[in-house]
Design a protein around this motif. Sequence first.
Motif, PDB file in Angstrom:
ATOM      1  N   ARG A 133      -4.822  25.986  18.094  1.00 55.91           N
ATOM      2  CA  ARG A 133      -5.945  25.310  17.420  1.00 55.91           C
ATOM      3  C   ARG A 133      -6.281  23.994  18.108  1.00 55.91           C
ATOM      4  O   ARG A 133      -7.443  23.633  18.278  1.00 55.91           O
ATOM      5  CB  ARG A 133      -5.601  25.076  15.948  1.00 55.91           C
ATOM      6  N   HIS A 151      -9.830  23.089  19.908  1.00 56.43           N
ATOM      7  CA  HIS A 151     -10.600  21.913  19.493  1.00 56.43           C
ATOM      8  C   HIS A 151     -10.885  21.009  20.687  1.00 56.43           C
ATOM      9  O   HIS A 151     -12.006  20.495  20.847  1.00 56.43           O
ATOM     10  CB  HIS A 151      -9.831  21.137  18.418  1.00 56.43           C
ATOM     11  N   SER A 181     -13.659  22.441  22.708  1.00 54.53           N
ATOM     12  CA  SER A 181     -14.954  22.247  22.046  1.00 54.53           C
ATOM     13  C   SER A 181     -15.476  20.837  22.273  1.00 54.53           C
ATOM     14  O   SER A 181     -16.657  20.621  22.557  1.00 54.53           O
ATOM     15  CB  SER A 181     -14.802  22.529  20.548  1.00 54.53           C
TER      16      SER A 181
END
Length: 422
Positions: free
Chosen positions: A372, A376, A379
Amino acid sequence: MLVCVSASHRTADFTLLERLAASGGGSALHLDDPEVRGAVVVATCNRYESYLDVDTGTGTDTDAAAESVIARALDRIATRAGIDPTELRTRTRTMRASRVAAHLFAVASGLDSVVLGEDEIAGQVRRSLAEARQGGTTTPSLERLFQMASTTSRGVKNTTKINAAGRSMVRLALDLAETRLPAWQEAKVLIIGTGAYARTTLAALRDRGVGVVDVASPSGREQRFALREGVRAVPTSERTEALRRADLVITSTNVLTLTAPDLTEAQRLPGHPMLVVDLGLPANVSKDVAHLHGVDLLDLETISLHAPVQELNASAEALDLVDQAAQEFEQRSAEDAAAPAIVAYRTHVEQVLEAELARARARGDADDETERALRHFASVLIHTPTTRAREHAAEGRLDDVVAAMRTLYGIETFGTQGTADI
Protein backbone atom coordinates in the motif's frame (compact mmCIF):
# COMPACT_ATOMS: atom_id res chain seq x y z
CA MET A 1 -4.08 22.97 -34.57
CA LEU A 2 -7.43 24.58 -35.33
CA VAL A 3 -7.42 27.68 -37.54
CA CYS A 4 -10.19 29.91 -38.90
CA VAL A 5 -10.30 32.19 -41.94
CA SER A 6 -13.22 34.60 -41.55
CA ALA A 7 -14.82 37.14 -43.89
CA SER A 8 -17.90 38.71 -42.36
CA HIS A 9 -19.95 41.88 -42.22
CA ARG A 10 -17.32 43.22 -39.82
CA THR A 11 -14.47 42.96 -42.34
CA ALA A 12 -16.02 42.93 -45.83
CA ASP A 13 -18.82 44.57 -47.77
CA PHE A 14 -21.82 42.60 -48.95
CA THR A 15 -20.62 42.62 -52.54
CA LEU A 16 -17.54 40.60 -51.59
CA LEU A 17 -19.57 38.30 -49.32
CA GLU A 18 -21.96 37.69 -52.21
CA ARG A 19 -19.10 36.59 -54.44
CA LEU A 20 -17.78 34.23 -51.77
CA ALA A 21 -21.22 32.72 -51.24
CA ALA A 22 -21.79 32.36 -54.99
CA SER A 23 -18.45 30.59 -55.50
CA GLY A 24 -19.75 27.38 -53.96
CA GLY A 25 -16.42 26.80 -52.23
CA GLY A 26 -17.40 24.28 -49.55
CA SER A 27 -15.41 22.26 -47.02
CA ALA A 28 -13.95 19.89 -49.63
CA LEU A 29 -12.16 22.84 -51.24
CA HIS A 30 -9.59 22.82 -48.44
CA LEU A 31 -8.74 19.11 -48.47
CA ASP A 32 -6.48 19.64 -51.50
CA ASP A 33 -3.93 20.89 -48.97
CA PRO A 34 -2.01 17.90 -47.55
CA GLU A 35 -1.60 19.65 -44.20
CA VAL A 36 -5.37 20.14 -43.75
CA ARG A 37 -6.88 17.15 -41.97
CA GLY A 38 -10.46 18.43 -42.05
CA ALA A 39 -12.61 21.46 -42.74
CA VAL A 40 -16.04 22.93 -42.00
CA VAL A 41 -17.28 26.00 -43.91
CA VAL A 42 -19.92 28.27 -42.36
CA ALA A 43 -21.55 30.35 -45.11
CA THR A 44 -24.47 32.60 -44.10
CA CYS A 45 -25.97 35.86 -45.24
CA ASN A 46 -23.28 37.89 -43.51
CA ARG A 47 -20.24 35.63 -43.21
CA TYR A 48 -18.04 33.10 -45.00
CA GLU A 49 -15.75 31.25 -42.62
CA SER A 50 -13.49 28.22 -43.01
CA TYR A 51 -12.63 26.22 -39.89
CA LEU A 52 -9.63 23.97 -40.51
CA ASP A 53 -7.95 21.20 -38.54
CA VAL A 54 -4.29 21.61 -39.50
CA ASP A 55 -1.31 19.32 -39.06
CA THR A 56 1.47 21.71 -38.03
CA GLY A 57 3.99 18.92 -37.50
CA THR A 58 6.19 18.36 -34.47
CA GLY A 59 8.68 21.15 -35.05
CA THR A 60 9.09 24.20 -32.86
CA ASP A 61 7.63 26.76 -35.30
CA THR A 62 4.00 25.62 -35.40
CA ASP A 63 2.79 29.21 -35.82
CA ALA A 64 4.72 29.56 -39.09
CA ALA A 65 3.28 26.27 -40.31
CA ALA A 66 -0.25 27.45 -39.48
CA GLU A 67 0.31 30.77 -41.25
CA SER A 68 1.46 28.91 -44.37
CA VAL A 69 -1.75 26.84 -44.38
CA ILE A 70 -3.84 29.98 -43.87
CA ALA A 71 -2.13 31.70 -46.81
CA ARG A 72 -2.84 28.74 -49.08
CA ALA A 73 -6.45 28.61 -47.88
CA LEU A 74 -6.93 32.29 -48.73
CA ASP A 75 -5.46 31.72 -52.18
CA ARG A 76 -7.85 28.81 -52.82
CA ILE A 77 -10.89 30.76 -51.66
CA ALA A 78 -9.91 33.82 -53.70
CA THR A 79 -9.26 31.79 -56.86
CA ARG A 80 -12.58 29.97 -56.55
CA ALA A 81 -14.49 33.24 -56.09
CA GLY A 82 -12.55 35.19 -58.73
CA ILE A 83 -11.25 37.68 -56.16
CA ASP A 84 -7.76 39.13 -56.01
CA PRO A 85 -5.98 37.29 -53.17
CA THR A 86 -4.45 40.49 -51.86
CA GLU A 87 -7.88 42.10 -51.61
CA LEU A 88 -9.28 39.06 -49.82
CA ARG A 89 -6.47 39.12 -47.27
CA THR A 90 -7.35 42.69 -46.33
CA ARG A 91 -11.01 41.71 -45.88
CA THR A 92 -10.53 38.69 -43.62
CA ARG A 93 -9.58 37.87 -40.06
CA THR A 94 -7.52 34.80 -39.28
CA MET A 95 -7.44 32.98 -35.96
CA ARG A 96 -5.70 29.93 -34.61
CA ALA A 97 -5.61 27.72 -31.53
CA SER A 98 -7.58 29.09 -28.56
CA ARG A 99 -9.02 32.06 -30.46
CA VAL A 100 -10.89 29.75 -32.85
CA ALA A 101 -13.14 28.28 -30.17
CA ALA A 102 -13.90 31.68 -28.65
CA HIS A 103 -14.82 33.06 -32.07
CA LEU A 104 -17.07 30.18 -33.16
CA PHE A 105 -18.85 30.08 -29.79
CA ALA A 106 -19.57 33.82 -30.14
CA VAL A 107 -20.79 33.32 -33.71
CA ALA A 108 -23.09 30.42 -32.77
CA SER A 109 -24.50 32.47 -29.87
CA GLY A 110 -25.39 35.40 -32.13
CA LEU A 111 -22.78 37.72 -30.62
CA ASP A 112 -21.01 38.35 -33.93
CA SER A 113 -24.15 38.90 -36.01
CA VAL A 114 -25.51 42.04 -37.63
CA VAL A 115 -28.46 41.71 -35.26
CA LEU A 116 -27.18 40.85 -31.80
CA GLY A 117 -28.59 37.54 -30.60
CA GLU A 118 -30.14 36.56 -33.95
CA ASP A 119 -32.04 33.28 -33.92
CA GLU A 120 -30.97 31.69 -37.21
CA ILE A 121 -27.21 31.48 -36.76
CA ALA A 122 -27.19 28.54 -34.31
CA GLY A 123 -29.08 26.41 -36.81
CA GLN A 124 -26.79 27.50 -39.62
CA VAL A 125 -23.73 26.43 -37.60
CA ARG A 126 -25.31 23.01 -36.95
CA ARG A 127 -26.14 22.59 -40.64
CA SER A 128 -22.57 23.49 -41.61
CA LEU A 129 -21.28 20.64 -39.47
CA ALA A 130 -23.90 18.28 -40.92
CA GLU A 131 -22.85 19.20 -44.47
CA ALA A 132 -19.19 18.62 -43.62
CA ARG A 133 -20.06 15.23 -42.14
CA GLN A 134 -21.93 14.35 -45.30
CA GLY A 135 -18.91 15.37 -47.35
CA GLY A 136 -16.54 13.43 -45.10
CA THR A 137 -14.45 16.50 -44.18
CA THR A 138 -14.80 16.57 -40.38
CA THR A 139 -12.29 15.37 -37.78
CA PRO A 140 -12.71 14.58 -34.06
CA SER A 141 -11.34 18.04 -33.18
CA LEU A 142 -13.81 19.82 -35.47
CA GLU A 143 -16.66 17.66 -34.20
CA ARG A 144 -15.88 18.62 -30.59
CA LEU A 145 -15.52 22.28 -31.55
CA PHE A 146 -18.86 22.52 -33.35
CA GLN A 147 -20.78 20.38 -30.87
CA MET A 148 -19.57 22.54 -28.00
CA ALA A 149 -20.49 25.65 -30.04
CA SER A 150 -24.08 24.40 -30.17
CA THR A 151 -24.06 23.62 -26.45
CA THR A 152 -22.71 27.10 -25.69
CA SER A 153 -25.34 28.72 -27.90
CA ARG A 154 -28.12 26.96 -26.00
CA GLY A 155 -26.57 28.01 -22.70
CA VAL A 156 -26.40 31.66 -23.78
CA LYS A 157 -30.00 31.56 -25.02
CA ASN A 158 -31.31 29.97 -21.82
CA THR A 159 -29.27 32.06 -19.37
CA THR A 160 -29.28 35.56 -20.87
CA LYS A 161 -31.94 37.76 -22.43
CA ILE A 162 -29.85 38.50 -25.48
CA ASN A 163 -32.38 37.04 -27.90
CA ALA A 164 -35.49 37.26 -25.74
CA ALA A 165 -37.29 39.19 -28.47
CA GLY A 166 -36.49 36.59 -31.09
CA ARG A 167 -34.66 39.17 -33.16
CA SER A 168 -33.19 38.23 -36.48
CA MET A 169 -32.48 39.65 -39.91
CA VAL A 170 -35.97 38.50 -40.89
CA ARG A 171 -37.70 40.25 -38.00
CA LEU A 172 -35.60 43.39 -38.42
CA ALA A 173 -36.56 43.47 -42.12
CA LEU A 174 -40.25 43.17 -41.23
CA ASP A 175 -39.89 45.96 -38.66
CA LEU A 176 -38.46 48.19 -41.38
CA ALA A 177 -41.18 47.11 -43.82
CA GLU A 178 -44.06 47.82 -41.48
CA THR A 179 -44.40 51.54 -42.23
CA ARG A 180 -44.48 50.93 -46.00
CA LEU A 181 -47.33 48.40 -46.05
CA PRO A 182 -51.05 48.15 -45.35
CA ALA A 183 -52.03 46.74 -41.96
CA TRP A 184 -50.45 43.32 -41.52
CA GLN A 185 -53.85 41.62 -41.45
CA GLU A 186 -54.57 43.01 -44.92
CA ALA A 187 -51.13 42.63 -46.48
CA LYS A 188 -50.69 40.22 -49.40
CA VAL A 189 -47.33 38.49 -49.08
CA LEU A 190 -45.35 36.34 -51.49
CA ILE A 191 -42.38 34.37 -50.14
CA ILE A 192 -39.93 33.08 -52.76
CA GLY A 193 -37.89 30.24 -51.25
CA THR A 194 -38.64 27.22 -49.07
CA GLY A 195 -35.55 26.90 -46.87
CA ALA A 196 -34.87 27.76 -43.23
CA TYR A 197 -35.21 31.52 -43.80
CA ALA A 198 -38.59 30.95 -45.48
CA ARG A 199 -39.84 29.07 -42.41
CA THR A 200 -38.54 31.80 -40.09
CA THR A 201 -40.13 34.45 -42.29
CA LEU A 202 -43.49 32.68 -42.25
CA ALA A 203 -43.39 32.38 -38.44
CA ALA A 204 -42.58 36.09 -38.10
CA LEU A 205 -45.41 37.04 -40.47
CA ARG A 206 -47.89 34.95 -38.51
CA ASP A 207 -46.74 36.60 -35.29
CA ARG A 208 -47.77 39.89 -36.90
CA GLY A 209 -51.21 38.59 -37.88
CA VAL A 210 -50.69 37.96 -41.60
CA GLY A 211 -53.25 35.37 -42.69
CA VAL A 212 -52.76 34.66 -46.39
CA VAL A 213 -49.28 33.94 -47.72
CA ASP A 214 -48.25 32.68 -51.15
CA VAL A 215 -45.04 30.64 -51.53
CA ALA A 216 -43.04 30.08 -54.71
CA SER A 217 -39.72 28.33 -55.24
CA PRO A 218 -37.16 28.27 -58.07
CA SER A 219 -36.51 24.64 -57.10
CA GLY A 220 -40.16 23.60 -57.48
CA ARG A 221 -40.55 22.64 -53.82
CA GLU A 222 -43.38 25.06 -53.08
CA GLN A 223 -46.07 22.34 -53.04
CA ARG A 224 -44.37 20.31 -50.31
CA PHE A 225 -43.67 23.46 -48.26
CA ALA A 226 -47.27 24.63 -48.68
CA LEU A 227 -48.73 21.32 -47.49
CA ARG A 228 -46.47 21.27 -44.44
CA GLU A 229 -46.97 24.93 -43.47
CA GLY A 230 -50.59 25.51 -44.49
CA VAL A 231 -49.97 28.23 -47.09
CA ARG A 232 -50.79 28.62 -50.79
CA ALA A 233 -48.33 27.20 -53.33
CA VAL A 234 -47.57 29.26 -56.44
CA PRO A 235 -46.23 27.20 -59.38
CA THR A 236 -43.96 28.88 -61.92
CA SER A 237 -46.84 29.37 -64.36
CA GLU A 238 -48.72 31.51 -61.81
CA ARG A 239 -45.84 33.52 -60.37
CA THR A 240 -46.48 36.62 -62.49
CA GLU A 241 -50.04 36.84 -61.18
CA ALA A 242 -48.84 36.36 -57.61
CA LEU A 243 -46.37 39.23 -58.09
CA ARG A 244 -49.16 41.40 -59.48
CA ARG A 245 -51.27 41.09 -56.33
CA ALA A 246 -48.45 41.16 -53.72
CA ASP A 247 -47.82 44.09 -51.38
CA LEU A 248 -44.69 42.46 -49.97
CA VAL A 249 -42.30 40.02 -51.67
CA ILE A 250 -39.62 38.33 -49.56
CA THR A 251 -36.89 36.28 -51.24
CA SER A 252 -34.58 33.82 -49.51
CA THR A 253 -32.98 31.46 -52.03
CA ASN A 254 -29.44 30.95 -53.30
CA VAL A 255 -30.04 32.10 -56.90
CA LEU A 256 -31.10 35.24 -58.74
CA THR A 257 -34.88 35.21 -58.47
CA LEU A 258 -36.30 38.60 -59.50
CA THR A 259 -35.30 41.13 -62.15
CA ALA A 260 -36.87 44.37 -63.33
CA PRO A 261 -38.46 42.65 -66.39
CA ASP A 262 -40.15 40.16 -64.02
CA LEU A 263 -41.91 42.96 -62.18
CA THR A 264 -42.60 44.94 -65.34
CA GLU A 265 -44.31 41.88 -66.78
CA ALA A 266 -46.48 41.74 -63.67
CA GLN A 267 -47.92 45.17 -64.72
CA ARG A 268 -48.21 46.81 -61.33
CA LEU A 269 -51.41 48.75 -60.88
CA PRO A 270 -51.18 52.52 -60.20
CA GLY A 271 -51.44 53.24 -56.49
CA HIS A 272 -50.43 49.68 -55.60
CA PRO A 273 -46.81 49.93 -54.41
CA MET A 274 -44.68 46.89 -53.74
CA LEU A 275 -41.92 46.33 -51.20
CA VAL A 276 -39.30 43.70 -52.08
CA VAL A 277 -37.14 42.33 -49.24
CA ASP A 278 -34.06 40.43 -50.44
CA LEU A 279 -32.66 38.15 -47.72
CA GLY A 280 -30.52 36.10 -50.09
CA LEU A 281 -26.78 35.91 -50.41
CA PRO A 282 -25.90 35.97 -53.26
CA ALA A 283 -28.54 38.59 -53.96
CA ASN A 284 -31.86 37.20 -55.17
CA VAL A 285 -33.03 40.50 -56.64
CA SER A 286 -31.21 42.52 -59.28
CA LYS A 287 -30.42 46.11 -58.33
CA ASP A 288 -32.39 47.53 -61.27
CA VAL A 289 -35.59 46.60 -59.45
CA ALA A 290 -35.03 49.56 -57.13
CA HIS A 291 -35.40 51.97 -60.09
CA LEU A 292 -38.91 50.79 -60.99
CA HIS A 293 -41.75 53.17 -60.20
CA GLY A 294 -43.78 51.97 -57.23
CA VAL A 295 -41.21 49.39 -56.11
CA ASP A 296 -38.99 49.71 -53.01
CA LEU A 297 -36.08 47.31 -52.41
CA LEU A 298 -34.63 46.37 -49.03
CA ASP A 299 -31.51 44.22 -49.34
CA LEU A 300 -29.20 42.84 -46.67
CA GLU A 301 -26.80 45.75 -46.87
CA THR A 302 -29.60 48.25 -46.26
CA ILE A 303 -31.18 46.17 -43.51
CA SER A 304 -27.85 45.83 -41.68
CA LEU A 305 -27.54 49.63 -41.43
CA HIS A 306 -30.58 49.62 -39.16
CA ALA A 307 -29.38 46.93 -36.75
CA PRO A 308 -30.29 47.93 -33.17
CA VAL A 309 -27.73 49.06 -30.61
CA GLN A 310 -26.44 46.16 -28.51
CA GLU A 311 -27.95 45.60 -25.09
CA LEU A 312 -24.79 45.96 -23.07
CA ASN A 313 -25.73 43.97 -19.96
CA ALA A 314 -27.03 40.95 -21.87
CA SER A 315 -24.06 41.13 -24.23
CA ALA A 316 -21.56 41.22 -21.38
CA GLU A 317 -23.21 38.26 -19.65
CA ALA A 318 -23.28 36.27 -22.89
CA LEU A 319 -19.63 37.06 -23.61
CA ASP A 320 -18.68 35.80 -20.16
CA LEU A 321 -20.44 32.50 -20.89
CA VAL A 322 -18.69 32.24 -24.25
CA ASP A 323 -15.31 32.93 -22.65
CA GLN A 324 -15.90 30.27 -19.98
CA ALA A 325 -16.94 27.75 -22.64
CA ALA A 326 -13.84 28.53 -24.74
CA GLN A 327 -11.58 27.98 -21.71
CA GLU A 328 -13.35 24.69 -20.95
CA PHE A 329 -12.90 23.60 -24.57
CA GLU A 330 -9.21 24.40 -24.46
CA GLN A 331 -8.81 22.51 -21.19
CA ARG A 332 -10.56 19.45 -22.61
CA SER A 333 -8.54 19.66 -25.81
CA ALA A 334 -5.31 19.89 -23.83
CA GLU A 335 -6.28 16.86 -21.77
CA ASP A 336 -7.15 14.93 -24.93
CA ALA A 337 -3.83 15.89 -26.53
CA ALA A 338 -1.84 15.05 -23.41
CA ALA A 339 -3.65 11.77 -22.73
CA PRO A 340 -1.31 9.45 -24.72
CA ALA A 341 1.76 10.97 -23.03
CA ILE A 342 0.17 10.67 -19.59
CA VAL A 343 -0.91 7.08 -20.25
CA ALA A 344 2.64 6.23 -21.39
CA TYR A 345 4.15 7.78 -18.26
CA ARG A 346 1.66 6.06 -15.92
CA THR A 347 2.30 2.74 -17.66
CA HIS A 348 6.06 3.19 -17.25
CA VAL A 349 5.77 3.96 -13.52
CA GLU A 350 3.32 1.11 -12.93
CA GLN A 351 5.61 -1.35 -14.74
CA VAL A 352 8.56 -0.26 -12.55
CA LEU A 353 6.37 -0.57 -9.44
CA GLU A 354 5.12 -4.07 -10.32
CA ALA A 355 8.69 -5.22 -11.06
CA GLU A 356 9.89 -3.97 -7.67
CA LEU A 357 6.94 -5.56 -5.86
CA ALA A 358 7.64 -8.87 -7.63
CA ARG A 359 11.26 -8.78 -6.46
CA ALA A 360 10.18 -7.89 -2.91
CA ARG A 361 7.75 -10.79 -2.83
CA ALA A 362 10.45 -13.15 -4.10
CA ARG A 363 12.68 -12.06 -1.21
CA GLY A 364 9.81 -12.36 1.26
CA ASP A 365 9.98 -8.62 2.04
CA ALA A 366 6.51 -7.59 0.75
CA ASP A 367 3.47 -7.44 3.03
CA ASP A 368 0.16 -5.63 2.53
CA GLU A 369 1.29 -2.50 4.36
CA THR A 370 4.47 -2.24 2.29
CA GLU A 371 2.54 -2.67 -0.98
CA ARG A 372 0.00 0.00 0.00
CA ALA A 373 2.82 2.41 0.87
CA LEU A 374 4.60 1.83 -2.44
CA ARG A 375 1.41 2.24 -4.46
CA HIS A 376 0.65 5.50 -2.62
CA PHE A 377 4.20 6.70 -3.28
CA ALA A 378 3.80 5.91 -7.00
CA SER A 379 0.50 7.82 -7.11
CA VAL A 380 2.14 10.87 -5.51
CA LEU A 381 5.08 10.55 -7.91
CA ILE A 382 2.78 10.53 -10.94
CA HIS A 383 0.58 13.47 -9.90
CA THR A 384 2.88 16.46 -10.55
CA PRO A 385 4.26 15.32 -13.95
CA THR A 386 0.76 14.56 -15.27
CA THR A 387 -0.54 17.92 -14.08
CA ARG A 388 2.38 19.69 -15.74
CA ALA A 389 1.82 17.68 -18.93
CA ARG A 390 -1.77 18.97 -19.15
CA GLU A 391 -0.64 22.54 -18.44
CA HIS A 392 2.08 22.40 -21.08
CA ALA A 393 -0.35 20.94 -23.62
CA ALA A 394 -2.80 23.80 -22.93
CA GLU A 395 0.06 26.23 -23.62
CA GLY A 396 0.91 24.51 -26.91
CA ARG A 397 4.08 22.94 -25.47
CA LEU A 398 3.14 19.27 -25.74
CA ASP A 399 6.29 18.63 -27.81
CA ASP A 400 8.32 19.63 -24.74
CA VAL A 401 6.50 16.99 -22.69
CA VAL A 402 7.17 14.30 -25.31
CA ALA A 403 10.84 15.29 -25.53
CA ALA A 404 11.26 15.25 -21.73
CA MET A 405 9.78 11.76 -21.44
CA ARG A 406 11.97 10.50 -24.24
CA THR A 407 15.09 12.01 -22.61
CA LEU A 408 14.40 11.05 -18.98
CA TYR A 409 12.71 7.68 -19.34
CA GLY A 410 13.22 6.55 -22.93
CA ILE A 411 9.44 6.65 -23.45
CA GLU A 412 8.21 7.11 -27.03
CA THR A 413 4.67 8.36 -26.52
CA PHE A 414 2.92 9.30 -29.72
CA GLY A 415 3.32 10.83 -33.15
CA THR A 416 1.75 13.91 -34.69
CA GLN A 417 -1.57 12.18 -35.30
CA GLY A 418 -2.00 11.40 -31.59
CA THR A 419 -1.79 7.59 -31.85
CA ALA A 420 -0.11 5.66 -29.08
CA ASP A 421 3.30 4.21 -29.82
CA ILE A 422 4.41 2.84 -26.46
